[in-house]
Write an enzyme that holds these catalytic residues in place. Structure first.
Site, PDB file in Angstrom:
ATOM      1  N   LYS A  76      60.009  -0.964  72.896  1.00  0.00           N
ATOM      2  CA  LYS A  76      60.639  -2.281  72.830  1.00  0.00           C
ATOM      3  C   LYS A  76      59.792  -3.239  73.662  1.00  0.00           C
ATOM      4  O   LYS A  76      59.249  -2.842  74.712  1.00  0.00           O
ATOM      5  CB  LYS A  76      62.055  -2.136  73.405  1.00  0.00           C
ATOM      6  CG  LYS A  76      62.973  -3.317  73.276  1.00  0.00           C
ATOM      7  CD  LYS A  76      64.367  -2.937  73.819  1.00  0.00           C
ATOM      8  CE  LYS A  76      65.373  -4.067  73.712  1.00  0.00           C
ATOM      9  NZ  LYS A  76      66.717  -3.648  74.182  1.00  0.00           N
ATOM     10  N   SER A 151      70.256  -4.939  70.924  1.00  0.00           N
ATOM     11  CA  SER A 151      69.033  -5.704  70.887  1.00  0.00           C
ATOM     12  C   SER A 151      67.781  -4.886  70.561  1.00  0.00           C
ATOM     13  O   SER A 151      66.753  -5.453  70.206  1.00  0.00           O
ATOM     14  CB  SER A 151      68.833  -6.387  72.241  1.00  0.00           C
ATOM     15  OG  SER A 151      68.680  -5.421  73.264  1.00  0.00           O
ATOM     16  N   SER A 175      72.702  -1.699  73.484  1.00  0.00           N
ATOM     17  CA  SER A 175      71.508  -2.048  72.706  1.00  0.00           C
ATOM     18  C   SER A 175      70.663  -0.892  72.194  1.00  0.00           C
ATOM     19  O   SER A 175      69.756  -1.108  71.392  1.00  0.00           O
ATOM     20  CB  SER A 175      70.617  -2.980  73.510  1.00  0.00           C
ATOM     21  OG  SER A 175      71.108  -4.290  73.404  1.00  0.00           O
TER      22      SER A 175
HETATM   23  N1  GLN Z   1      74.707  -6.949  72.755  1.00  0.00           N
HETATM   24  C1  GLN Z   1      74.945  -6.886  74.148  1.00  0.00           C
HETATM   25  C2  GLN Z   1      74.606  -8.198  74.792  1.00  0.00           C
HETATM   26  O1  GLN Z   1      74.276  -9.090  74.110  1.00  0.00           O
HETATM   27  C3  GLN Z   1      74.168  -5.761  74.771  1.00  0.00           C
HETATM   28  C4  GLN Z   1      72.735  -6.079  74.911  1.00  0.00           C
HETATM   29  C5  GLN Z   1      71.970  -4.948  75.514  1.00  0.00           C
HETATM   30  O2  GLN Z   1      72.475  -3.826  75.627  1.00  0.00           O
HETATM   31  N2  GLN Z   1      70.769  -5.239  75.908  1.00  0.00           N
HETATM   32  O3  GLN Z   1      74.682  -8.347  75.966  1.00  0.00           O
END
Ligand code: GLN
Length: 473
Positions: A76, A151, A175
Site C-alpha cells: 500500500k 482503504s 481497511s
Molecule cells: N474506513 C475507515 C475510515 O475511513 C477505516 C480506514 C482504515 O482502516 N484505514 O476511517
C-alpha cells in the site's frame, strides 16, 4: 490462480527451479496488462529487478536467501519503500521519496521478498472505497462499476488480479478486512502492536495496524510470521508468539467455542449476505464447533466512538504536513504563514480536511469532555465487553461488512453513509484484538466476507481456526 502458495514459490526459488527475475517479470507484466483497474500508483521496477538479480546470484552461489526468496509483493502506498515515491495517495506527499524504509518492508526483504509496486488507497487511508485517493479510484476486479473497498483497495485488488502473491495493507478501522471482503480474498488484522508501525504513514496511532492481504490463510500466516515482533523503532510493539504463526498440522474445529455476534446479525445487514454468513456458521457447527449467540451491548456505539477517536488522532498526525518538510509546497507563497496555509489548503483533499476539523473540534477545550473523553470511556466499556466474551469463547464471528461492494460514486457525496460501511470492523480496532476476513461465497457474483475475531495476542490460534474454517467453506 496464477501464483503458487508463498511457501512453494520460495522453495522453488531457493532450489534454483524458478528465477526471481522471472517472477518479478511476471508480476510487472500482469500489472501492465491489468492497469485499467487502477490498483497500482507506481511500480518500483528498477529496484525490484536489481534485487531479483541479486537474489538469483546469491542462490547460484549456494547462499541461502530466506523464507520468502524471490516472492514479489505489493505495498500500500502509505509504506515507506525505496525505489520510488511514497504518496499515501495524497497530493500533499507528491514527490516525496522516503529516506528510510518501514520495518515491515525491511523484514520482508531480509527474507528475500521483493516489493514490485505501490498500491492505491484512500488518501492517508481515510475511507472505505479508494474514492478518496487523489490519483484515481480502483475498480473492483469482479465488477468494474463497483469499488474494491478501502482503504487498502489497491492492495486487495492487486492480490485478486494476480498482480503479486501478496500485498501489505493497513487497518485503522477495517481497511484490510473490508477490501478483502469486497474483493474476495483474505485480509488479516493482527493484534495491535504485533507489527511495527515504523515507516508507515500514521493515521490514528492508537488503532493503526499493518497486515497481509493474501489468497489463503496459510499465506497470511507466513507473512505475519516474518513481519511481526518487537521493534525498537515502535515502542508499542510486542513480542511475537514463541511458536510463530505458521501452523503445520491441520487442526480441528471440534470443541471450539464460537460466539455469533448478535449486534452484527440484525438490522442493517443485507439478508442475502446474512444467508452466506449463516451458512459459514453452520459449517463450523457441522465441523464440531460449539456455536452460540453472544451480545456485546455497547457495539452499536463503536462507530460513533471511532469517528471521534480517529479524527482526533488524525488531526494530530496530519499536523506535520505543513508544506515545508515533505512533498508538495505551495508555489509563490507570500510568506511562511501563507506557505503553511496554502500548502495544506491545496495539498489536502476533502476527507483529510473534514477529519482535521472534526478532530480539532473534539479535542478543543470546552468540547474535550463532551466528545473525546466520553468516547474513550465508551471505548473502555467495549474493551471490557470483548474481554468478558473471550472468557467464554475462543473466537467471535459475523460478517465483515453489512453488504457487498457498492457502486463507484454511490456513497461518494455522503460521508455518513460511507462511514456506515465500517460498522462491523471498527470495534476490533478500538479494542486492539486480531481479526480476519475470509471469503464466504458470493451473492450476485460479488464476494462476501466472513469475519473471525480473536482475543488479544491469540493470533496463532485465530489463524489456525481461520485456516480450518477456510478449508470447510
Ligand atoms: N474506513 C475507515 C475510515 O475511513 C477505516 C480506514 C482504515 O482502516 N484505514 O476511517
Amino acid at each position: 490462480m496464477a501464483w503458487d502458495s508463498i511457501a512453494t514459490i520460495a522453495a522453488k526459488v531457493n532450489a534454483g527451479e524458478v528465477k526471481a527475475v522471472d517472477l518479478v517479470e511476471q508480476s510487472l507484466r500482469t500489472i501492465a496488462e491489468k492497469s485499467s483497474f487502477n490498483a497500482i500508483i507506481a511500480t518500483t521496477e528498477d529496484r525490484a529487478k536489481e534485487r531479483a538479480s541479486q537474489i538469483d546470484a546469491a542462490i547460484a552461489a549456494g547462499e541461502s536467501v530466506g523464507r520468502l526468496a524471490g516472492v514479489p509483493f505489493i505495498a500500500k502506498d502509505n509504506f515507506l519503500v525505496f525505489g520510488g515515491e511514497t504518496t499515501a495517495a495524497s497530493n500533499i506527499l507528491r514527490g516525496f521519496e522516503a529516506p528510510y524504509q518501514s520495518t515491515a518492508i525491511n523484514r520482508l526483504e531480509a527474507e528475500g521478498a521483493i516489493c514490485v509496486a505501490k498500491a492505491n488507497l484512500d488518501a492517508f487511508a481515510h475511507g472505505s472505497s479508494t474514492e478518496n485517493s487523489d490519483f484515481f479510484t480502483t475498480k473492483n476486479p469482479h465488477d468494474e462499476t463497483r469499488v474494491p473497498g478501502g482503504s487498502s483497495g489497491g492492495s486487495a485488488a492487486s492480490v485478486v488480479l494476480d498482480l503479486a502473491p501478496f500485498a501489505l495493507g493497513t487497518d485503522t478501522g477495517g481497511s484490510i478486512r473490508l477490501p478483502a471482503s469486497f474483493t474476495g480474498c483474505v485480509g488479516y488484522k493482527p493484534t495491535y502492536g504485533l507489527v511495527s508501525r515504523s515507516g508507515v504513514v500514521a493515521m490514528a496511532s492508537s488503532t493503526d495496524v499493518i497486515g497481509p492481504i493474501t489468497t489463503s490463510v496459510e499465506d497470511a500466516a507466513i507473512v505475519l510470521d516474518v513481519i511481526s515482533g518487537k521493534d525498537e523503532l515502535d515502542s508499542t510493539t510486542i513480542e511475537k508468539d514463541a511458536q510463530g504463526y505458521v501452523v503445520d498440522a491441520p487442526g480441528s474445529l471440534k470443541g471450539k467455542k464460537v460466539g455469533v455476534i448478535k449486534e452484527y446479525m440484525g438490522e442493517g445487514l443485507n439478508p442475502a449476505v446474512k444467508e452466506n454468513i449463516v451458512k459459514a456458521i453452520e459449517a463450523m457447527k457441522a465441523a464440531g464447533a460449539e456455536v452460540s449467540e453472544v451480545s456485546l451491548p455497547s457495539l452499536p456505539l463503536a462507530l460513533a466512538v471511532y469517528y471521534i477517536v480517529c479524527p482526533a488522532e488524525v488531526s494530530s498526525n496530519l499536523s506535520r504536513y505543513d508544506g515545508q518538510r515533505y512533498g508538495y509546497t505551495k508555489q509563490d507563497a507570500a510568506d511562511l504563514n501563507d506557505s503553511y496555509i496554502g500548502s495544506r489548503e491545496l495539498g489536502f483533499g476533502k476527507e483529510a480536511k473534514r477529519r482535521i476539523m472534526i478532530g480539532t473540534y473534539v479535542l478543543s477545550s470546552g468540547y474535550y469532555d463532551a466528545y473525546y473523553r466520553k468516547a474513550q470511556t465508551v471505548r473502555t466499556k467495549l474493551i471490557n465487553e470483548f474481554a468478558a466474551a473471550f472468557e467464554q469463547y475462543d473466537v467471535l464471528v459475523g460478517p465483515t461488512a453489512p453488504d457487498i461492494a457498492f457502486k463507484i460514486g454511490e456513497n461518494a457525496e455522503d460521508p455518513l453513509q460511507m462511514y456506515l460501511t465500517d460498522i462491523m470492523t471498527v470495534a476490533v480496532n478500538l479494542v486492539g484484538v486480531p481479526a480476519i476476513s475470509i471469503p464466504a461465497g458470493t451473492i450476485q457474483d460479488m464476494p462476501v466476507g466472513f469475519q473471525i475475531i480473536g482475543k488479544q495476542r491469540s493470533d496463532r490460534e485465530l489463524l489456525a481456526i481461520a485456516a480450518q474454517t477456510e478449508a470447510i467453506l
